[in-house]
Structure formats: C-alpha cells, structure tokens
Design a protein around this motif. Structure first.
Motif, PDB file in Angstrom:
ATOM      1  N   PRO A  60       0.832  -1.207   0.000  1.00 47.27           N
ATOM      2  CA  PRO A  60       0.000   0.000   0.000  1.00 47.27           C
ATOM      3  C   PRO A  60       0.865   1.256   0.000  1.00 47.27           C
ATOM      4  CG  PRO A  60      -0.794  -1.553   1.656  1.00 47.27           C
ATOM      5  CD  PRO A  60       0.483  -2.124   1.100  1.00 47.27           C
ATOM      6  N   GLY A  61       0.547   2.188  -0.865  1.00 48.00           N
ATOM      7  CA  GLY A  61       1.264   3.455  -0.877  1.00 48.00           C
ATOM      8  C   GLY A  61       2.612   3.437  -1.569  1.00 48.00           C
ATOM      9  N   ALA A  62       2.951   2.341  -2.228  1.00 47.65           N
ATOM     10  CA  ALA A  62       4.264   2.246  -2.875  1.00 47.65           C
ATOM     11  C   ALA A  62       4.386   3.192  -4.070  1.00 47.65           C
ATOM     12  CB  ALA A  62       4.529   0.806  -3.314  1.00 47.65           C
ATOM     13  N   GLY A  63       3.240   3.646  -4.579  1.00 48.90           N
ATOM     14  CA  GLY A  63       3.272   4.525  -5.741  1.00 48.90           C
ATOM     15  C   GLY A  63       2.789   3.835  -7.004  1.00 48.90           C
ATOM     16  N   LYS A  64       2.046   2.766  -6.864  1.00 49.74           N
ATOM     17  CA  LYS A  64       1.564   2.003  -8.025  1.00 49.74           C
ATOM     18  C   LYS A  64       0.676   2.854  -8.925  1.00 49.74           C
ATOM     19  CE  LYS A  64      -0.396  -0.906  -5.188  1.00 49.74           C
ATOM     20  NZ  LYS A  64       0.109  -0.406  -3.902  1.00 49.74           N
ATOM     21  N   SER A  65      -0.269   3.582  -8.316  1.00 48.05           N
ATOM     22  CA  SER A  65      -1.194   4.378  -9.138  1.00 48.05           C
ATOM     23  C   SER A  65      -0.474   5.539  -9.800  1.00 48.05           C
ATOM     24  CB  SER A  65      -2.345   4.917  -8.286  1.00 48.05           C
ATOM     25  OG  SER A  65      -3.056   3.874  -7.678  1.00 48.05           O
ATOM     26  N   THR A  66       0.415   6.175  -9.045  1.00 47.94           N
ATOM     27  CA  THR A  66       1.161   7.296  -9.609  1.00 47.94           C
ATOM     28  C   THR A  66       1.994   6.814 -10.792  1.00 47.94           C
ATOM     29  OG1 THR A  66       1.312   8.129  -7.339  1.00 47.94           O
ATOM     30  CG2 THR A  66       2.621   9.259  -9.002  1.00 47.94           C
ATOM     31  N   ASP A 101      -7.505   5.206  -6.408  1.00 49.30           N
ATOM     32  CA  ASP A 101      -6.372   5.079  -7.330  1.00 49.30           C
ATOM     33  C   ASP A 101      -6.460   6.094  -8.458  1.00 49.30           C
ATOM     34  OD1 ASP A 101      -5.104   2.847  -6.087  1.00 49.30           O
ATOM     35  OD2 ASP A 101      -6.721   1.599  -6.863  1.00 49.30           O
ATOM     36  N   ARG A 104      -4.799   9.636  -8.452  1.00 47.33           N
ATOM     37  CA  ARG A 104      -3.360   9.749  -8.761  1.00 47.33           C
ATOM     38  C   ARG A 104      -3.126   9.662 -10.262  1.00 47.33           C
ATOM     39  NH1 ARG A 104      -2.070  11.668  -4.265  1.00 47.33           N
ATOM     40  NH2 ARG A 104      -2.623  10.419  -2.464  1.00 47.33           N
ATOM     41  N   GLU A 165      -3.865  -2.915 -11.550  1.00 41.75           N
ATOM     42  CA  GLU A 165      -3.196  -2.535 -10.304  1.00 41.75           C
ATOM     43  C   GLU A 165      -3.849  -3.254  -9.134  1.00 41.75           C
ATOM     44  OE1 GLU A 165      -3.085   1.656  -9.125  1.00 41.75           O
ATOM     45  OE2 GLU A 165      -2.864   1.048  -7.031  1.00 41.75           O
ATOM     46  N   LYS A 213      10.008   5.821  -5.641  1.00 43.96           N
ATOM     47  CA  LYS A 213      10.418   6.824  -4.651  1.00 43.96           C
ATOM     48  C   LYS A 213      11.943   6.857  -4.579  1.00 43.96           C
ATOM     49  CE  LYS A 213       6.070   6.294  -2.211  1.00 43.96           C
ATOM     50  NZ  LYS A 213       5.257   6.470  -1.026  1.00 43.96           N
ATOM     51  N   ASP A 215      13.675   9.119  -5.243  1.00 43.57           N
ATOM     52  CA  ASP A 215      14.109  10.418  -4.717  1.00 43.57           C
ATOM     53  C   ASP A 215      14.361  10.347  -3.213  1.00 43.57           C
ATOM     54  OD1 ASP A 215      11.270   9.909  -4.687  1.00 43.57           O
ATOM     55  OD2 ASP A 215      10.962  11.962  -3.952  1.00 43.57           O
ATOM     56  N   ALA A 253       8.039   8.190  -9.485  1.00 46.26           N
ATOM     57  CA  ALA A 253       6.763   8.334 -10.193  1.00 46.26           C
ATOM     58  C   ALA A 253       6.184   9.728 -10.026  1.00 46.26           C
ATOM     59  CB  ALA A 253       5.772   7.281  -9.701  1.00 46.26           C
TER      60      ALA A 253
HETATM   61  N1  LIG Z   1       8.558  10.965  -2.778  1.00 45.55           N
HETATM   62  C1  LIG Z   1       7.835  10.247  -3.647  1.00 45.55           C
HETATM   63  N2  LIG Z   1       6.523  10.043  -3.388  1.00 45.55           N
HETATM   64  C2  LIG Z   1       5.814   9.316  -4.290  1.00 45.55           C
HETATM   65  C3  LIG Z   1       6.404   8.773  -5.444  1.00 45.55           C
HETATM   66  N3  LIG Z   1       5.452   8.089  -6.124  1.00 45.55           N
HETATM   67  C4  LIG Z   1       4.319   8.209  -5.418  1.00 45.55           C
HETATM   68  N4  LIG Z   1       4.522   8.965  -4.315  1.00 45.55           N
HETATM   69  C5  LIG Z   1       3.533   9.333  -3.295  1.00 45.55           C
HETATM   70  O1  LIG Z   1       3.185   8.197  -2.545  1.00 45.55           O
HETATM   71  C6  LIG Z   1       1.816   8.256  -2.156  1.00 45.55           C
HETATM   72  C7  LIG Z   1       1.095   7.002  -2.588  1.00 45.55           C
HETATM   73  O2  LIG Z   1       1.067   6.966  -4.007  1.00 45.55           O
HETATM   74  P1  LIG Z   1       0.043   6.049  -4.804  1.00 45.55           P
HETATM   75  O3  LIG Z   1       0.379   6.159  -6.234  1.00 45.55           O
HETATM   76  O4  LIG Z   1      -1.347   6.354  -4.381  1.00 45.55           O
HETATM   77  O5  LIG Z   1       0.467   4.632  -4.240  1.00 45.55           O
HETATM   78  P2  LIG Z   1      -0.281   3.232  -4.443  1.00 45.55           P
HETATM   79  O6  LIG Z   1       0.760   2.201  -4.370  1.00 45.55           O
HETATM   80  O7  LIG Z   1      -1.123   3.266  -5.663  1.00 45.55           O
HETATM   81  O8  LIG Z   1      -1.200   3.207  -3.155  1.00 45.55           O
HETATM   82  P3  LIG Z   1      -2.427   2.224  -2.855  1.00 45.55           P
HETATM   83  O9  LIG Z   1      -3.201   2.032  -4.120  1.00 45.55           O
HETATM   84  O10 LIG Z   1      -3.187   2.954  -1.790  1.00 45.55           O
HETATM   85  O11 LIG Z   1      -1.814   0.956  -2.357  1.00 45.55           O
HETATM   86  C8  LIG Z   1       1.260   9.521  -2.780  1.00 45.55           C
HETATM   87  O12 LIG Z   1       1.255  10.536  -1.837  1.00 45.55           O
HETATM   88  C9  LIG Z   1       2.224   9.803  -3.898  1.00 45.55           C
HETATM   89  O13 LIG Z   1       2.279  11.170  -4.222  1.00 45.55           O
HETATM   90  C10 LIG Z   1       7.795   9.029  -5.685  1.00 45.55           C
HETATM   91  O14 LIG Z   1       8.383   8.584  -6.665  1.00 45.55           O
HETATM   92  N5  LIG Z   1       8.440   9.759  -4.743  1.00 45.55           N
END
Ligand SMILES: Nc1nc2c(ncn2[C@@H]2O[C@H](COP(=O)(O)OP(=O)(O)OP(=O)(O)O)[C@@H](O)[C@H]2O)c(=O)[nH]1
Ligand SMILES: [Mg+2]
Lengths: 341, 135
Positions: A60-66, A101, A104, A165, A213, A215, A253
């Motif tokens: 969760p929150g790894a940035g998959k959607s982004t 999702d 993003r 996703e 991430k 960065d 992302a």
């Molecule tokens: N610093 C940083 N933050 C990122 C990056 N990619 C995504 N994020 C942040 O991480 C958070 C989660 O991003 P999502 O794309 O929603 O992640 P997800 O894996 O789809 O999350 P779930 O669907 O909830 O599991 C958001 O606040 C994004 O802005 C990145 O490359 N660097």
C-alpha cells in the motif's frame, strides 16, 4: 441512456463503437457476475487475445497508481490505447469502499480528462485511456472471476496494454498479477520493503522490479537487497523456472523520472515471452486458472444447495447429535452431488 | 453468493480551483461506511473530467463539493454536461450554499443540496434517495 433498456448485445455493440458509458455498464455486469457476465464472456471471446496484460503490484502506498498514471500518459502520447483496472479492497465491515487510485492517475493527466474533451462532444468521442476502479467486495472468489473477465473485455475492445493494479497482499491478488503476461512489483526505500515483498510471495511472480520513490534516501539499499535476493534465486535455480532475471528499474513516479525505463523493461519482457514461446505458457496458465475459478464458483453454488437440501439439513443434525462424523456427512453429500468417486 | 443489492457507486469531486478537500474526504468516509463505493476524484476537476470518470466507472450519482461562490454556475454546468453526454444520473451538491440559492439549483436540475451541518445519516439517505428517484 437509462439503466434498464439495453441488452448485453446492444451494449457490447455500442462499446465496440467507442461508447464509454456502454463499456462502463458492461464492466458493472462483469463485476456482478451471473448470466450477464456469462453472455459478455461469450460475446468477447472471438475478439480476445491481442492485448499485453501487465500486472502492477506492491505494498500500500508504494506509488503504483502514480506510476500507472505516468505509464498511461507516455503510452497515450505514443498513440497506444491503454486500459487500467485498479483493484482496491472493500471495507469488511460495511462492504463500502473508497476507490482512490484514479485520483493519482488523473492527476498526471494520463486518465480520462483533458485529452478527450479536446476531441469534442458526441457519444462516440475518440478516447485514449479507460480507467476503471474495482472494489474487492469481499466475496470469495469474486475477484478471481471478475478481473480476468474485465481484462478480456478490455482486450476485446482493442485496448492494449491492459494494466491491472492490485495491492500485493492477499493470495488472490498475487495470483491475479501472477497471471498477467508481465508482472511488475513495486518496492520503495525503507522498512525492509524488499524483504516484505519476499514474504508476500511477490518475488516469485516478478518479471520486472521497480524501486519507486528513488528520490528518497535508501533507494540504492533496496536495489542491493533485491539484487542479493535475485542472486540467491540464481543459485537455487529458481530463476531457471522463469527463464529470465527480472531487471530492477529505478523510478520517481511523482515527477515521471524513470517511467520510460519501466515501460521499456515491460516491453522487453514481452519480447522475451514472445521469442521464447513462454507467452503461450502464460496464456495457458491464465486460461486454466480462469476455468478453475469458474468451476469453483459453480460448484460452490451447488454445495450451498446441497447443504440447504433436506439431506444436508438431516446430516448436519446427525453430526450435531453425535451419530455421524463431519467427514462421513461430507462424503455422503459429495456422493449425492457428483456420484460416487 | 449474496442477495444484497449491489453497492451504489458514487463519484466525488471538487470542481474548479478552490481550496482543500477535507470536507469531501469526510463525505467519502460517510458513504463508504454506508456501504457505498466511492470513486474519489478529489480537487481541480472539470465537468469533462467528471463526466468521463462517471462513464468509465458507471457511477450512480455525482457528489460535488463547493465552498466558493461558484455553485450557481458550476452546479448547472455539471447538470448540463451530464445531459449532453446522455448520462441521466443525479448531481448532489455539498458545501456552503446560501438558503436562497437552493431553490434555483434544484430548479436547474441539481438533485439535492447538503449543508455543512448534515449528519452522516442525512448524507447517506440523500444520496440513496437521489439515486432511487433518478432510476
Ligand atoms: N517521494 C515520492 N513520493 C511518491 C512517489 N510516487 C508516489 N509517491 C507518493 O506516494 C503516495 C502514494 O502513491 P500512490 O500512487 O497512491 O500509491 P499506491 O501504491 O497506488 O497506493 P495504494 O493504491 O493505496 O496501495 C502519494 O502521496 C504519492 O504522491 C515518488 O516517486 N516519490
Ligand atoms: Mg493505488
């Protein structure tokens, strides 16, 4: 277009003609299962088999959607027509869900919004990406049926690639991604993410690793952890099974850095699948899994019926009063259901 | 497997450039806890982006949050955009809307207006009623 007055066939035709709402409706029927879903499967069947199916999973929150949003943006610019199926868990308490999702993906502009409005109004606006959010709805096996059928439907409509996703936690979700042509596993710096992914069984299914991430501090540590795990699977011969050492791609992302390399790795994996003949193996596996899930659902219904039959009710009572064992009761019901084995 | 009716699917968004989405997030929680599926679009949406999402997600209703004075144009614009797309689903506006604006909004085709004081139950019931009235 009112809700009730279109047949599945009409909707299918309209969807093929480019009407988004018709496809949206069909996807709802797919989610609900039952006879409409079955008809959709029949209608789509002659049209499927072209799309590259890509699974994207990770914590969760790894940035998959982004990341998906970035991929969709660069794919549409390249003239492709991607579809995205974003699966999110339902609340086990209420059955409701917040499907977040899409926000993003739209943020990046890869989604539904700006690109289409420029093309003008009308019911068959040319479109680029189609994003659909799906809740798991907690029903046993529901996801195992709805996801493959939704993917087939997108494929039949000419979407390519079809990106799924899921959060890589449950077994069903890991299976869903494992059944894709190309499985992308997203990990992030910190908290032993690579180790967690290993525990969740994600390393075995990964065709491409993304360290997102990048960065953030620690990205190179994750990369090294992954390399070590891959070296290990090289030693144990596990890599041979996949025939391919998954590349590790760094990504940010948030600003799209590395998204092109992620997609290049995904495409390269598809080439590998095609050249080695393994794409057919994947398809074979996918088809087996889907047929199995359909059989399980149908059998589950018949088991429910058997439990509620007079015989089932009697047998439960007999186990309750101690005159019969659960094993004997189940054997007797199974004999009745399937004939003596 | 289940004989419950399928969950309602609600698109939640904020039109225009203003502010934050705290209120919208609260509504999202309320609707989820009432058993609905919320497709959360968040801030900075346009009528076009909302229509596209509603089509792709096969939404049963659209919830719009408004906190600046734009509701008198944005609300009717949303209704019109849906009509143009042949998408007859209700639009519910939540936020700070002066009493005297409510009647004209309803007149313009907005299904319901919810003030900031609405209880969770009121919010969920308003959405349910708007959907059943539209079917
Ligand atoms: N610093 C940083 N933050 C990122 C990056 N990619 C995504 N994020 C942040 O991480 C958070 C989660 O991003 P999502 O794309 O929603 O992640 P997800 O894996 O789809 O999350 P779930 O669907 O909830 O599991 C958001 O606040 C994004 O802005 C990145 O490359 N660097
Ligand atoms: Mg996500």
């Amino acid at each position: 277009m009112s809700r009730a007055n279109r047949s599945v066939e009409e909707l299918y035709g309209e969807a093929k003609g480019g009407r988004r709402l018709a496809l949206g409706r069909l996807l709802t029927m797919v989610e609900r299962g039952g006879v409409d879903a079955e008809s959709i499967g029949e209608l789509a069947n002659p049209d499927v088999g072209k799309a590259h199916i890509v699974g994207i999973t990770g914590a969760p929150g790894a940035g998959k959607s982004t990341l998906t949003g970035q991929l969709v943006a660069l794919l549409t610019v390249a003239g492709r027509r991607p579809a995205v199926l974003a699966v999110d868990p339902s609340s086990p308490l209420t059955g409701g869900a917040i499907l977040g999702d899409r926000i993003r993906m739209d943020d990046i502009g890869g989604g539904s919004s700006s690109s289409e409005s420029a093309a003008g109004a009308g019911s068959a606006r040319p479109e680029t990406a189609f994003i659909r959010s799906m809740a798991t709805r907690g029903h046993s096996g529901g996801l195992a049926l709805a996801v493959p059928l939704a993917v087939r439907l997108f494929d039949a409509m000419g979407y390519d690639p079809v990106i799924i996703e899921t959060v890589g936690v449950g077994q069903v979700e890991v299976d869903v991604v494992g059944a894709a042509d190309t499985a992308v596993v997203v990990v992030t710096p910190g908290m032993g993410d690579a180790v967690q992914a290993n525990k969740a069984g994600l390393l075995e299914v990964a065709d491409v690793f993304v360290v997102n991430k990048a960065d953030r501090p620690g990205a190179n540590d994750v990369r090294r952890d992954l390399e070590l795990m891959l070296d290990l699977s090289h030693v144990t011969g596990q890599e041979e099974v996949g025939g391919h050492r998954p590349p590790i791609v760094m990504s940010t992302a948030l600003d799209g850095t590395g998204a092109d390399s992620v997609w290049a790795a995904v495409e390269e994996h598809l080439l590998f699948l095609n050249d080695s003949g393994r794409r057919l193996d994947r398809r074979h596996h996918r088809i087996r899994t889907e047929i199995r899930a359909l059989m399980e659902q149908a059998l589950g219904r018949r088991i429910d019926d058997a439990m509620n039959s007079t015989m089932g009710i009697d047998l439960v009572a007999q186990v309750e009063d101690g005159s019969r064992s659960p094993t004997a009761a189940s054997a007797q019901l199974l004999d009745r259901l399937l004939g003596p084995q | 497997m289940t004989d419950q009716p399928p969950p309602l699917r609600i698109v939640l968004a904020k039109l225009g450039l203003d502010g934050h989405d705290r209120g919208l997030k609260v509504v999202a929680r309320i609707l989820r806890d009432a058993g609905m599926e919320v497709i959360y679009l968040g801030l900075r949406q346009t009528t076009d982006s909302i229509v596209a999402a509603a089509e792709q997600e096969d939404a049963d209703a659209i919830g719009l949050s408004m906190h600046n004075a734009g509701h008198m144009t944005l609300g009717p614009n949303m209704v019109k955009a849906l009509a143009d797309a042949d998408l007859p689903i209700p639009v519910i506006i939540g936020g700070i809307v002066p009493d005297e604006d409510v009647a004209p909004l309803l007149e313009a085709g907005v299904a319901a207006v919810l003030g900031p004081g609405a209880s969770a139950e009121e919010v969920a019931n308003t959405v349910r009623n708007a959907v059943s009235a539209a079917v």
